[in-house]
Design a protein around this motif. Sequence first.
Motif, PDB file in Angstrom:
ATOM      1  N   VAL A 114      25.885   6.691 -91.032  1.00 45.86           N
ATOM      2  CA  VAL A 114      26.098   5.416 -91.512  1.00 45.86           C
ATOM      3  C   VAL A 114      25.692   4.293 -91.344  1.00 45.86           C
ATOM      4  O   VAL A 114      24.829   4.368 -89.405  1.00 45.86           O
ATOM      5  CB  VAL A 114      27.800   3.970 -91.131  1.00 45.86           C
ATOM      6  CG1 VAL A 114      27.376   2.322 -91.900  1.00 45.86           C
ATOM      7  CG2 VAL A 114      29.205   4.610 -91.507  1.00 45.86           C
ATOM      8  N   LEU A 115      24.349   3.931 -91.626  1.00 43.18           N
ATOM      9  CA  LEU A 115      23.286   3.170 -91.952  1.00 43.18           C
ATOM     10  C   LEU A 115      22.947   1.628 -91.946  1.00 43.18           C
ATOM     11  O   LEU A 115      23.374   1.764 -93.304  1.00 43.18           O
ATOM     12  CB  LEU A 115      21.891   3.629 -92.090  1.00 43.18           C
ATOM     13  CG  LEU A 115      21.416   5.414 -92.026  1.00 43.18           C
ATOM     14  CD1 LEU A 115      20.095   6.271 -92.806  1.00 43.18           C
ATOM     15  CD2 LEU A 115      21.350   5.324 -90.378  1.00 43.18           C
ATOM     16  N   LEU A 116      23.025   0.513 -91.324  1.00 45.21           N
ATOM     17  CA  LEU A 116      23.847  -0.470 -91.377  1.00 45.21           C
ATOM     18  C   LEU A 116      21.868  -1.208 -91.318  1.00 45.21           C
ATOM     19  O   LEU A 116      22.779  -1.699 -89.688  1.00 45.21           O
ATOM     20  CB  LEU A 116      24.960  -0.514 -91.544  1.00 45.21           C
ATOM     21  CG  LEU A 116      25.650  -2.113 -91.459  1.00 45.21           C
ATOM     22  CD1 LEU A 116      27.077  -2.196 -92.156  1.00 45.21           C
ATOM     23  CD2 LEU A 116      25.838  -3.435 -91.015  1.00 45.21           C
ATOM     24  N   LYS A 117      22.136  -2.290 -92.364  1.00 48.07           N
ATOM     25  CA  LYS A 117      21.451  -3.041 -92.038  1.00 48.07           C
ATOM     26  C   LYS A 117      22.230  -4.572 -91.983  1.00 48.07           C
ATOM     27  O   LYS A 117      23.129  -4.959 -92.522  1.00 48.07           O
ATOM     28  CB  LYS A 117      20.131  -3.485 -93.305  1.00 48.07           C
ATOM     29  CG  LYS A 117      19.134  -2.334 -93.431  1.00 48.07           C
ATOM     30  CD  LYS A 117      18.194  -2.510 -91.806  1.00 48.07           C
ATOM     31  CE  LYS A 117      17.196  -3.689 -92.050  1.00 48.07           C
ATOM     32  NZ  LYS A 117      16.119  -4.037 -93.620  1.00 48.07           N
ATOM     33  N   ILE A 118      22.024  -5.175 -90.582  1.00 50.56           N
ATOM     34  CA  ILE A 118      22.808  -6.493 -90.327  1.00 50.56           C
ATOM     35  C   ILE A 118      22.599  -7.388 -91.199  1.00 50.56           C
ATOM     36  O   ILE A 118      21.397  -7.982 -90.784  1.00 50.56           O
ATOM     37  CB  ILE A 118      22.392  -7.176 -88.792  1.00 50.56           C
ATOM     38  CG1 ILE A 118      22.752  -5.662 -87.681  1.00 50.56           C
ATOM     39  CG2 ILE A 118      23.253  -8.137 -88.606  1.00 50.56           C
ATOM     40  CD1 ILE A 118      23.391  -5.549 -87.808  1.00 50.56           C
TER      41      ILE A 118
END
Length: 385
Positions: A114-118
């Motif tokens: 999972v690659l998640l931008k805040i």
Amino acid sequence: MNTSLTLLDRNLQLVRYPQDLQHPSWQAWDAADEYIIEYVEQNVQGLQHQSISIYNDDFGALACWFADFKPLWVSDSYVAKQSCLVNLQQNNIPVESVIFYDSVTSVDSPAELVLLKIPKTTALLEQQLIDLQARVIPSTTVIAAGKATFIQKSTLALFEKYLGSTTTSLAKKKARLIFCQPTGCKSHASPYPTIWFTDKPRFEISNLANVFARQQLDIGARFMLEHLSKLANMDSKTVIDLGCGNGVLGLHILNQNKKTKVVFVDESYMAVASAKQNVLANLPEKESGSEFIVNNCLDDFSEKSKFSEVDIVLCNPPFHQQNAITDHIAWQMFKDAKSLLQSGGQLFVVGNRHLDYPSKLKRLFGNVTTVATNQKFSILSASKR
């Protein structure tokens, strides 16, 4: 505008959407995008064998970079999706390389990376971490990225609470990474939607996590509601609640006018879903006279709406896109409204008094009238001749 991202001997051409309305100093990626790309490329093995999920990819930089691995892409923003589609095309990447989901459609498939931008909204982050509880497996790796100033102890605590053991990186170019190893046994219920009630009439207002003014009636909408009766005769008219949020303005218009039709428009999927829920919960008999459209302002409205003629547009324009302060959204709202309104139609705008809306409206419409004003807000009216 800087449109060339060069990183690790690779180049992408990236633009913001809509490109013609963006400030020349902006670009379609940030240091957090660069940091997460560099870390994954240099430290994560076997990408081609992992199911990758990307959350909150503002303009499609991550989707374009990792498109070879057919990532699953999740966002609450229609504008972000359009940016991603444009950038895929610019880089000759097939659209089918990315599997698109909006924020109100459940994703059931397991996520290995999972690659998640805040996101700017903490509540949206919380809801996404809750949603991920059902998708993570023991081998899942979660890597998040954002401005260092956005990553507080409370941010890390959310990852710990909903997923598992969490650490953070050193800052680089004012960006920071979060590393989370899910335990796979957490199942917290969501605290959303948030519900509150209006007065006279008493409407139950339901707000999903990313809705503006999720916890209470915002003061701009409150001021507009106080003066709705002064705006125009809306009975038997078609009205657009542009940037509708939870739909509280359109809901009151439907309630006050028996034959009025209201189109609720917002670029947030959660906002439009909340507006629809609020009409169904409070005025179910008005569903047939309502329409709910996720859109960038009024792009291609005539192709998306069942209503061919528009008499009135109301809007409370935002002056942020992601983390940038901008007036281009208001400008597009005003231009789109003028183009769509029939002759004699009216645009009503509520906004902070310090904003330069009167001169913009006068340039477009040739006329502008102040309907009401207080120390903070003005309600302005412009008519299409």
